[in-house]
Write a protein that holds these residues in place. Structure first.
Motif, PDB file in Angstrom:
ATOM      1  N   SER A 229      27.230  37.972   2.959  1.00 52.89           N
ATOM      2  CA  SER A 229      26.405  39.102   3.384  1.00 52.89           C
ATOM      3  C   SER A 229      27.257  40.355   3.528  1.00 52.89           C
ATOM      4  CB  SER A 229      25.737  38.784   4.727  1.00 52.89           C
ATOM      5  OG  SER A 229      26.717  38.723   5.760  1.00 52.89           O
ATOM      6  N   ARG A 230      26.603  41.478   3.563  1.00 57.73           N
ATOM      7  CA  ARG A 230      27.312  42.758   3.697  1.00 57.73           C
ATOM      8  C   ARG A 230      28.156  42.779   4.973  1.00 57.73           C
ATOM      9  NH1 ARG A 230      25.753  46.948   6.702  1.00 57.73           N
ATOM     10  NH2 ARG A 230      23.663  46.065   6.911  1.00 57.73           N
ATOM     11  N   GLU A 231      27.601  42.246   6.063  1.00 58.34           N
ATOM     12  CA  GLU A 231      28.319  42.272   7.345  1.00 58.34           C
ATOM     13  C   GLU A 231      29.551  41.363   7.321  1.00 58.34           C
ATOM     14  OE1 GLU A 231      24.001  43.227   8.121  1.00 58.34           O
ATOM     15  OE2 GLU A 231      25.083  41.695   6.988  1.00 58.34           O
TER      16      GLU A 231
ATOM     17  N   ALA B  88      32.351  42.898   5.439  1.00 53.27           N
ATOM     18  CA  ALA B  88      33.051  43.886   6.263  1.00 53.27           C
ATOM     19  C   ALA B  88      33.987  43.195   7.260  1.00 53.27           C
ATOM     20  CB  ALA B  88      32.048  44.762   7.008  1.00 53.27           C
TER      21      ALA B  88
ATOM     22  N   LYS C 143      27.900  42.888  14.213  1.00 54.57           N
ATOM     23  CA  LYS C 143      28.863  43.149  13.143  1.00 54.57           C
ATOM     24  C   LYS C 143      28.986  41.963  12.185  1.00 54.57           C
ATOM     25  CE  LYS C 143      31.760  46.625  15.408  1.00 54.57           C
ATOM     26  NZ  LYS C 143      33.105  46.959  15.926  1.00 54.57           N
ATOM     27  N   HIS C 144      28.561  40.792  12.645  1.00 52.71           N
ATOM     28  CA  HIS C 144      28.549  39.610  11.787  1.00 52.71           C
ATOM     29  C   HIS C 144      27.170  39.360  11.173  1.00 52.71           C
ATOM     30  CE1 HIS C 144      32.329  38.882  13.951  1.00 52.71           C
ATOM     31  NE2 HIS C 144      32.644  38.019  13.019  1.00 52.71           N
ATOM     32  N   GLY C 145      26.242  40.279  11.408  1.00 56.44           N
ATOM     33  CA  GLY C 145      24.902  40.132  10.852  1.00 56.44           C
ATOM     34  C   GLY C 145      24.000  39.215  11.649  1.00 56.44           C
TER      35      GLY C 145
ATOM     36  N   THR D 238      21.721  39.141  14.835  1.00 54.01           N
ATOM     37  CA  THR D 238      21.057  39.966  15.840  1.00 54.01           C
ATOM     38  C   THR D 238      20.590  39.083  16.989  1.00 54.01           C
ATOM     39  OG1 THR D 238      20.294  41.493  14.125  1.00 54.01           O
ATOM     40  CG2 THR D 238      19.188  41.601  16.269  1.00 54.01           C
TER      41      THR D 238
ATOM     42  N   TYR E 189      24.911  34.172   6.824  1.00 53.97           N
ATOM     43  CA  TYR E 189      26.183  34.758   6.438  1.00 53.97           C
ATOM     44  C   TYR E 189      26.281  34.956   4.932  1.00 53.97           C
ATOM     45  CZ  TYR E 189      26.698  29.669   6.329  1.00 53.97           C
ATOM     46  OH  TYR E 189      26.472  28.324   6.137  1.00 53.97           O
TER      47      TYR E 189
END
Length: 222
Positions: free
Chosen positions: A92-94, A97, A147-149, A151, A220
């Motif tokens: 995932s994008r998060e 990152a 930040k890890h996606g 919520t 993830y």
């Protein structure tokens, strides 16, 4: 799942220790009646300073439960990624990152590579991608998982946030030597500790449940 088992064990420990502190706090030091060991007859006179120091120690134990549970949750996410042998391009994008953050924190040479160059690289976190030591109140916990996606449920955030913040702040004062244990503990009644305990245990259980859902649904991944 291991994060639930570990949390349950830590929660049981916290409840057992609270029962002990509750008992000790109920002793009236001014009556000068000692506790007597059934093993050897040794006597222990409970002082007010002992009671206060134990209450402060309990705040540290509560904070340790918070931080160790968050670490468990993050490491279980990382282990799930490793178990699936996922590459950077599949994340995932998060999490991408977070992997870049991990590479930067560990001074890994891959940090300078582009996303295209990293696309086929297997991702294996060997440590946390983000620093959490001593900083975890409920606001920070929400930020870390976002930040890890992942919520987290915000339903009880206002209800629990003051307990998380108070425990974090007092833990840091104690850890840095800015207050003594007896001085810190003197500010709290046993009812305050009971409130902190219940709200933190309930809040952390909700977090564990949300992280389990995140992992079960493999959020993830892209």
């Amino acid at each position: 799942m291991i994060i639930q088992r570990n949390f349950n064990r830590r929660a049981e420990d916290i409840n057992e220790i609270f029962s002990l502190i509750d008992f000790i706090a109920g002793i009236e030091p001014h009556k000068n009646i000692p506790l007597v060991s059934s093993a050897n007859g040794a006597e222990l006179h409970i002082t007010q300073e002992m009671q206060c120091a134990l209450k402060a120690q309990f705040l540290i134990l509560l904070y340790n439960l918070v931080e160790s549970t968050v670490c468990d949750c993050l490491n279980t996410i990382y282990d799930s990624i490793a178990d699936e042998e996922l590459t950077f391009g599949e994340l995932s994008r998060e999490i991408k990152a977070m992997w870049r953050n991990y590479l930067r924190r560990t001074s890994h040479p891959d940090f300078i590579k582009t996303d295209a160059e990293l696309a086929g690289t297997p991702v294996m976190f060997e440590s946390l991608a983000i620093n959490i030591s001593g900083s975890l109140d409920l606001r920070k916990i929400n930020e870390v998982f976002a930040k890890h996606g992942c919520t987290l449920d915000q339903t009880n955030r206002d209800k629990y946030s003051n307990s998380f913040l108070a425990v974090k702040n007092k833990r840091n004062l104690l850890a840095h030597g800015n207050t003594s244990f007896s001085e810190c503990g003197s500010n709290y009644m046993i009812s305050d500790l009971h409130k902190f305990k219940d709200e933190i245990l309930n809040g952390m259980q909700e977090i564990v449940a949300k992280v389990r859902e995140y992992i079960d649904n493999r959020k993830y991944k892209q």
